[in-house]
Design an enzyme around this catalytic site. Structure first.
Site, PDB file in Angstrom:
ATOM      1  CB  CYS A 275      -1.051  -0.319   0.990  1.00 14.88           C
ATOM      2  SG  CYS A 275      -0.794  -0.672   2.529  1.00 14.88           S
TER       3      CYS A 275
ATOM      4  NE  ARG B 281       2.520  -9.065   5.861  1.00 12.74           N
ATOM      5  CZ  ARG B 281       1.324  -8.833   5.042  1.00 12.74           C
ATOM      6  NH1 ARG B 281       0.168 -10.199   6.136  1.00 12.74           N
ATOM      7  NH2 ARG B 281       0.947  -7.897   4.694  1.00 12.74           N
TER       8      ARG B 281
ATOM      9  CD  GLN C 279      -0.247  -8.688   0.195  1.00 12.98           C
ATOM     10  OE1 GLN C 279      -0.341  -7.478  -0.528  1.00 12.98           O
ATOM     11  NE2 GLN C 279      -1.179  -8.361   1.273  1.00 12.98           N
TER      12      GLN C 279
ATOM     13  CG  ASP D 100      -2.450  -5.374  -2.729  1.00 14.52           C
ATOM     14  OD1 ASP D 100      -3.197  -5.246  -1.987  1.00 14.52           O
ATOM     15  OD2 ASP D 100      -0.842  -5.117  -1.853  1.00 14.52           O
TER      16      ASP D 100
ATOM     17  CG  HIS E 177      -3.945  -0.072  -2.970  1.00 16.24           C
ATOM     18  ND1 HIS E 177      -2.806  -1.171  -2.797  1.00 16.24           N
ATOM     19  CD2 HIS E 177      -3.921  -0.338  -1.248  1.00 16.24           C
ATOM     20  CE1 HIS E 177      -2.475  -1.949  -1.684  1.00 16.24           C
ATOM     21  NE2 HIS E 177      -3.493  -1.072  -0.200  1.00 16.24           N
TER      22      HIS E 177
ATOM     23  CE  LYS F 148      -9.568  -7.827   8.355  1.00 16.59           C
ATOM     24  NZ  LYS F 148      -8.647  -8.077   9.028  1.00 16.59           N
TER      25      LYS F 148
ATOM     26  CG  HIS G 225      -6.264  -0.721   2.295  1.00 10.63           C
ATOM     27  ND1 HIS G 225      -4.361  -0.824   1.586  1.00 10.63           N
ATOM     28  CD2 HIS G 225      -6.202   0.762   2.750  1.00 10.63           C
ATOM     29  CE1 HIS G 225      -3.804   0.455   3.062  1.00 10.63           C
ATOM     30  NE2 HIS G 225      -5.070   1.593   2.929  1.00 10.63           N
TER      31      HIS G 225
END
Length: 663
Positions: free
Chosen positions: A354, A383, A401, A403, A405, A490, A536
């Protein structure tokens, strides 16, 4: 004269009772059937013991086994308590620590006096647990003064319990539950007595090591796991699911299908084999087409970023211990600006994408007319997960991910979230997951942002789900207090797989904090700067974990369009070798992933081997098929064969192998 208490019941009636009356007393006054069925109570919404006296005016709802969620939590809590009592009966000197309920059972951590426990100890412990249940020992709640309780634990040699009690906040009510001579510190609630448990509705499953407080610097304990239910029928159904889950274990199937492996040289990272990477690429290509059609712009951002960026975004304070950090050595004589909080300059592998997407958004001036901007990345993240938590594809240290945004104006938010939910629904349907639940995770205790922001963000997500018609029981709609991220509420999307397990996969979060912290803005219709709202969102979550879920959901029997090998042409006799090569060539020319099997083996052996490898279509060819230009198609898991001309077989398989979004 003592004032009577007014107790409001769910039917709207109000009963006046004397102080000290218990929910069990009220159940008995309503009728003997309810008195027998009631196992606990909700007092002003709080789950409490059925025998705990009422202290003030309150609303009261009696809990029975029909209230399965509450009933299971109580039963599992009690099974853990009985487990601790049984272990101390059988192994005097064993210290007890923590023993919570879990999603499908319970566990308890012990500090054995002489030796760690093993799986061989479980039958004897189970037998003692059943004896305690049969004894029907009352579970009595007691409130203790703090120092007296600490002194008791120390006197009994319970050093772990004493440490725990000493660390609880001053003024906290310390409660103990007594069953016979056994004591355990616990907030409760519990059932009225051990005999309320079904002695045939639990099973101890395994023993493992665990560190006190989860810290490897602390003492090693023995953790005993169990599964607990309301009755034997539920237990048997669960054990059947476990057997089926073991058959579907993605690690075993991944080996049988030659998809991937892990090894100690790269803890928490995946070695993808050619067939596994075909599956990855097909999934990625499908997702990319879906995102392109939905108006997303794909980007690629750096793996390594200055730690100051993570401090500015707020992630450093929250995720530092889970980030892989390396020093950024500056050549002598060069100045790279101020150091992070007075420390040496540091770089960190990104645990998420992000902040980098905000930095792309900040390049150039953005107008209100440019929004929404949908920015997607198949971003590789790292991670630092504990070694003991790593698990195949499901829990890794390096992951990719799906992912994205989305930067929106406030007036666009509800519509944009609704569009995302519709997109997510199409993806889940295409991938074979027609059933999923939608849950709204609300503000946690520790959070950024104003209360007004949280009020607005939470309501906007409610409105978006309602706009799609999915805020219903059919979609498992539920609100989860305290479960939101530190910067935003979320929506969570929980898939249900083929054997009834649920997996939290997709998510979308509203965020007004990160655009503020990283100074993202657009020029509004009024000519002034405004902060965008940042959404997100992810649909798969991570490719690694989602592929693991896919493997277990389909038991490796993927739909044809996802299967790494879609067809194998297997010969019955060597005279058909040339024809098998022709079949494979034509299948490949049609875009199908096909392989020949012309080994000098019996056809039954080949069938078994390709079944184990989960090949969807086996095209058996012999002299007759070579002469007639046909193939005998044997589908995975089926005994019958379908004989077709080669051209018809290719047409049929090609249609099945077309991804859902291209049909």
């Amino acid at each position: 004269m003592t004032a009577m208490l007014k107790i409001s019941l769910p039917d709207g009636s109000v009963r006046e009772v004397a102080p000290g009356t218990t929910p069990a007393d009220i159940a008995a006054s309503i009728g003997p059937g309810l008195a027998k069925a009631a196992i606990a109570a909700r007092v002003d919404g709080e789950l409490r013991d059925i025998m705990r006296p009422l202290e003030a005016d309150a609303s009261l709802a009696l809990v029975t086994a029909k209230d399965e969620k509450d009933a299971l939590e109580l039963a599992r809590h009690d099974f853990a308590h009985v487990l601790a009592e049984a272990v101390q009966n059988l192994f005097p000197g064993t210290q007890i620590t923590f023993g919570p309920a879990t999603d499908d059972g319970f566990y308890y951590d012990f500090a054995p006096k002489d030796r760690p426990f093993t799986d061989e100890d479980l039958p004897a412990i189970e037998a003692e647990m059943r004896r305690i249940i049969a004894a029907n020992e009352p579970l009595v709640r007691e409130v203790w003064e703090r120092d007296a309780l600490i002194a008791l634990w120390r006197e009994q040699g319970e050093t772990f319990k004493a440490e725990w009690a000493a660390e609880l906040p001053e003024g906290d009510e310390l409660t103990v539950y007594r069953a016979g001579n056994f004591l355990d510190m616990c907030r409760g609630p519990h059932l009225a007595a051990t005999g309320k448990l079904d002695p045939q509705a639990f099973k101890l499953t395994r023993v493992s090591g665990a560190y006190w407080r989860g810290d490897q610097k602390n003492a090693m304990l023995s953790r005993i796991y169990g599964t607990g239910w309301l009755n034997k029928k539920q237990l048997d159904a669960h054990l059947t699911r476990l057997e089926e889950a073991a058959k579907r274990d993605h690690r075993r199937i991944g080996q049988e299908m030659d998809l991937f492996h892990t090894q100690s040289e790269a803890q928490g990272s995946i070695f993808w084999h050619p067939k596994g990477y075909i599956l990855w690429r097909e999934l990625e290509a499908y997702m990319r087409r879906r995102l392109d059609a939905a108006g997303y712009r794909e980007v690629k951002t750096p793996q390594l970023m200055d730690a100051r960026q993570w401090e500015q975004s707020g992630h450093w304070g929250k995720y530092r211990e889970n980030m892989f950090v390396v020093p950024d050595e500056i050549p002598s004589g060069e100045d790279d600006g101020p150091v992070l909080s007075g420390k040496a300059d540091l770089m960190a592998l990104k645990p998420m994408n992000c902040p980098a997407h905000v930095l792309i958004f900040r390049q150039g001036i953005k107008s209100y007319r440019d929004l929404p901007i949908r920015m997607a990345e198949f971003g590789c993240c790292h991670r630092n997960e504990p070694h003991g938590a790593l698990h195949g594809l499901m829990r890794v240290r390096q992951f990719t991910q799906d992912d994205a945004h989305i930067f929106v104006r406030a007036d666009q938010l509800v519509d944009e979230v609704a569009k995302f939910i519709d997109l997510l629904d199409r993806v889940y349907q295409d991938l074979g997951f027609p059933s999923y639940a939608i849950k709204l995770a609300l503000r946690p205790d520790k959070r950024f942002g104003s209360e007004d922001m949280w009020d607005w963000s939470e309501q906007s997500l409610r409105d978006a789900v309602a706009a799609t018609g999915r805020a219903t029981e059919a979609f498992g709609w539920e609100e989860l207090p305290g479960e939101g991220a530190f910067y935003a509420p979320k929506l969570e999307f929980h898939l249900t797989d083929a054997i009834g397990r649920t997996w939290q996969v997709g998510t979308i979060q509203t965020d007004t904090v990160l655009p503020e912290r990283l100074d993202a803005s657009y020029v509004g219709e009024d000519g002034e700067r405004h902060r965008p709202i940042m959404l997100h969102r992810a649909i798969l979550g991570s490719f690694e974990r989602f592929i693991g879920i896919l493997i277990e959901h389909h038991a490796g029997r993927f739909p044809l369009w996802l299967a790494p090998v879609q067809a194998v042409a297997a010969t019955i006799v060597s005279d058909a070798d040339d024809y098998a090569a022709e079949v494979v060539a034509k299948l490949r020319a049609a875009g199908l992933r096909a392989e020949p099997d012309t080994r000098n083996e019996k056809i039954n052996y080949k069938v078994r081997e390709h079944s184990l490898a989960r090949v969807p279509a086996l095209l058996v060819v012999g002299r007759r098929e070579a002469e007639e230009g046909t193939v005998a198609i044997r589908r995975l898991g089926e005994q019958n064969q379908q004989v077709l001309s080669l051209d018809d077989a290719i047409t049929m398989l090609k249609a099945e192998a077309t991804p859902p979004d291209l049909r």
